[in-house]
Design an enzyme around this catalytic site. Structure first.
Site, mmCIF file in Angstrom:
data_model
loop_
_atom_site.group_PDB
_atom_site.id
_atom_site.type_symbol
_atom_site.label_atom_id
_atom_site.label_comp_id
_atom_site.label_asym_id
_atom_site.label_seq_id
_atom_site.Cartn_x
_atom_site.Cartn_y
_atom_site.Cartn_z
ATOM 1 N N SER A 64 0.835 -1.206 0.000
ATOM 2 C CA SER A 64 0.000 0.000 0.000
ATOM 3 C C SER A 64 0.874 1.262 0.000
ATOM 4 O O SER A 64 1.707 1.441 -0.888
ATOM 5 C CB SER A 64 -0.941 -0.049 1.210
ATOM 6 O OG SER A 64 -1.979 0.899 1.091
ATOM 7 N N ASP A 112 -9.628 -4.359 -5.234
ATOM 8 C CA ASP A 112 -9.027 -3.430 -4.267
ATOM 9 C C ASP A 112 -9.710 -2.069 -4.386
ATOM 10 O O ASP A 112 -9.684 -1.445 -5.442
ATOM 11 C CB ASP A 112 -7.531 -3.303 -4.563
ATOM 12 C CG ASP A 112 -6.757 -2.565 -3.479
ATOM 13 O OD1 ASP A 112 -7.368 -1.758 -2.754
ATOM 14 O OD2 ASP A 112 -5.538 -2.802 -3.369
ATOM 15 N N HIS A 172 -7.654 -5.589 -0.542
ATOM 16 C CA HIS A 172 -6.421 -4.807 -0.465
ATOM 17 C C HIS A 172 -5.249 -5.532 0.210
ATOM 18 O O HIS A 172 -4.131 -5.526 -0.296
ATOM 19 C CB HIS A 172 -6.725 -3.506 0.271
ATOM 20 C CG HIS A 172 -5.581 -2.551 0.336
ATOM 21 N ND1 HIS A 172 -4.952 -2.071 -0.799
ATOM 22 C CD2 HIS A 172 -4.948 -1.970 1.399
ATOM 23 C CE1 HIS A 172 -3.991 -1.227 -0.438
ATOM 24 N NE2 HIS A 172 -3.953 -1.166 0.886
#
EC number: 3.1.1.23
Length: 303
Positions: A122, A239, A269
């Site tokens: 991320s 996601d 995610h």
């Protein structure tokens, strides 16, 4: 006792002198974690966590990598976990990049001839990309799990971005809203673990931090053509935090000759904490990819 002589403490009130830590260029104390193999490491790997979380959430991944005779190291970024700094606030996204390079250099001094890798998830993926772009020939490879390359189009429309930029001048500490934990994973037990983790920041995304994330996306876009190192990119098609189109953009824009994308259909995610079949596959893919690149780096030839 004068206040100046009091030991520095984590946000959880634990003295840093009792914990592994480093002091960054701004004098802030960062909590560190190390997973060391029993013998001499074959490679080093820095793990960069995402926004609002902490490096302790990578324990399973780290132990798997340690099993490959890698020395795994990480720290909680400024404003996260057990590190100093206002929660989820950073003066400039470059601070995250700078701190990673400092930590890398510190560890590399003890292992000067050992290949070094990056792993980021991320926001940590964006940090890893920018770190790699600053030192194009330094790292032997990089693993990216749902990296921040493109912002979610729902939350980063042109109008919303403009509004955030205006708000940053007048109300930088205004909260835009919390991360909806249900979009992190389809695995309810993992969502529950996230929700009950005392080191996870659930206070909400401030305007000033949102602006830094947008700045990071712009910087990543400029950095992608400078990437030449091998990388493995794992992405969930569903996601809702980091647009999966960013994975394809990274594959197209980077100059790396050795690059692999694996798309997980329907996955959310946090792929390393998803449904068991996804997480097991992620661990297997990372294990296999890193093993081959360690061997290639040790032999001084491409995989």
């Amino acid at each position: 006792m004068p206040e100046a002589s009091s030991p520095r403490r984590t946000p959880q009130n634990v003295p840093y002198q009792d914990l592994p830590h480093l002091v960054n260029a701004d004098g802030q104390y960062l909590f560190c974690r190390y997973w060391k193999p029993s013998g001499t490491p074959k490679a080093l790997i820095f793990v960069s966590h995402g926004a609002g979380e902490h490096c302790g959430r990578y324990d399973e991944l780290a132990h798997m990598l340690k099993g490959l005779d890698m020395l795994v190291f990480a720290h909680d970024h400024v404003g996260h976990g057990q590190s100093e700094g206002e929660r989820m606030v950073v003066s400039d996204f470059q601070v995250f990049v700078r701190d990673v390079l400092q930590h890398v250099d510190t560890i590399q001094k003890d292992y000067p001839d050992v290949p070094i890798f990056l792993l980021g998830h991320s926001m940590g993926g964006a940090i890893s990309i920018l770190v790699a772009a600053e030192r194009p020939t330094y790292f032997s490879g990089m693993v990216l799990i749902s990296p921040l390359v493109l912002a979610n189009p729902e939350s980063a429309s042109t109008l919303k971005v403009l509004a955030a930029k205006l708000l940053n001048f007048v109300l930088p500490n205004m909260t835009l809203g919390r991360i909806d934990s249900s979009v992190l994973s389809r695995n309810k037990s993992e969502v529950d673990l996230y929700n009950s983790d005392p080191l996870v920041c659930r206070a909400g995304l401030k305007v000033c931090f949102g602006i830094q994330l947008l700045n990071a996306v712009a910087r990543v876009e400029r950095a992608m053509p400078r990437l030449t190192l091998p990388f493995l990119l794992l992405q969930g098609s569903a996601d809702r935090l980091c647009d999966s189109k960013g994975a394809y953009l990274l594959m197209e824009s980077s100059r790396s000759q050795d690059k692999t994308l694996k798309m997980y259909e329907g996955a959310y995610h946090v792929l390393h904490r998803e449904l068991p079949e996804v997480t097991n596959s992620v661990l297997h893919e990372v294990n296999s990819w890193v093993s081959h690149r360690i061997a290639a780096a040790g032999a001084g030839c491409p995989p």
